[in-house]
Design a protein around this motif. Structure first.
Motif, mmCIF file in Angstrom:
data_model
loop_
_atom_site.group_PDB
_atom_site.id
_atom_site.type_symbol
_atom_site.label_atom_id
_atom_site.label_comp_id
_atom_site.label_asym_id
_atom_site.label_seq_id
_atom_site.Cartn_x
_atom_site.Cartn_y
_atom_site.Cartn_z
ATOM 1 N N GLN A 46 0.828 -1.204 0.000
ATOM 2 C CA GLN A 46 0.000 0.000 0.000
ATOM 3 C C GLN A 46 0.859 1.248 0.000
ATOM 4 O O GLN A 46 1.877 1.323 0.671
ATOM 5 C CB GLN A 46 -0.959 0.000 1.171
ATOM 6 N N GLN A 47 0.423 2.214 -0.809
ATOM 7 C CA GLN A 47 1.109 3.497 -0.879
ATOM 8 C C GLN A 47 0.582 4.393 0.218
ATOM 9 O O GLN A 47 -0.624 4.570 0.370
ATOM 10 C CB GLN A 47 0.911 4.149 -2.239
ATOM 11 N N LYS A 48 1.487 4.940 0.990
ATOM 12 C CA LYS A 48 1.138 5.850 2.070
ATOM 13 C C LYS A 48 1.187 7.280 1.552
ATOM 14 O O LYS A 48 1.713 7.557 0.480
ATOM 15 C CB LYS A 48 2.105 5.679 3.244
ATOM 16 N N ASN B 218 4.415 8.970 0.200
ATOM 17 C CA ASN B 218 4.952 8.407 -1.036
ATOM 18 C C ASN B 218 5.838 7.190 -0.799
ATOM 19 O O ASN B 218 6.687 6.872 -1.614
ATOM 20 C CB ASN B 218 5.686 9.464 -1.867
ATOM 21 N N ASN B 219 5.679 6.533 0.331
ATOM 22 C CA ASN B 219 6.341 5.252 0.585
ATOM 23 C C ASN B 219 5.336 4.141 0.342
ATOM 24 O O ASN B 219 4.145 4.316 0.542
ATOM 25 C CB ASN B 219 6.845 5.152 2.028
ATOM 26 N N SER C 215 10.559 3.708 -1.013
ATOM 27 C CA SER C 215 10.123 4.954 -1.630
ATOM 28 C C SER C 215 9.765 4.662 -3.080
ATOM 29 O O SER C 215 10.424 3.875 -3.747
ATOM 30 C CB SER C 215 11.244 5.987 -1.562
ATOM 31 N N ALA C 216 8.701 5.263 -3.540
ATOM 32 C CA ALA C 216 8.269 5.020 -4.909
ATOM 33 C C ALA C 216 7.608 6.260 -5.476
ATOM 34 O O ALA C 216 7.110 7.102 -4.739
ATOM 35 C CB ALA C 216 7.289 3.853 -4.958
#
Length: 77
Positions: free
Chosen positions: A6-8, A11-12, A26-27
């Protein structure tokens, strides 16, 4: 195996396996409104795809709490 990515909001991306946090990375932003849509089971950076079966995919419009992930794991979802 129960897997959650899941993206927080920072942006992690957090990764859970069987309701246990196993890491984060990180993405760049993943948008469900992109023309290609979400990609599941593909690694486009290394040109490798998941060689197996993926079942019961769920996409939520918000991040789940660790308690919600634990609950879904216990339900077998």
């Amino acid at each position: 195996v129960h897997f959650v990515a899941q993206q927080k909001s920072n942006n992690n991306i957090e990764f859970y396996m069987n309701a246990e946090l196993i890491g984060s990375e990180s993405a760049s932003s993943i948008s469900p409104n992109s023309p290609s849509g979400p990609v599941i089971g593909a690694n486009t950076r290394e040109d490798k795809n998941f060689d197996g079966r993926i079942d019961s995919v769920r996409i939520y419009n918000r991040s789940l709490t660790p308690q919600e992930i634990q609950y879904l794991y216990e339900l077998g979802l």
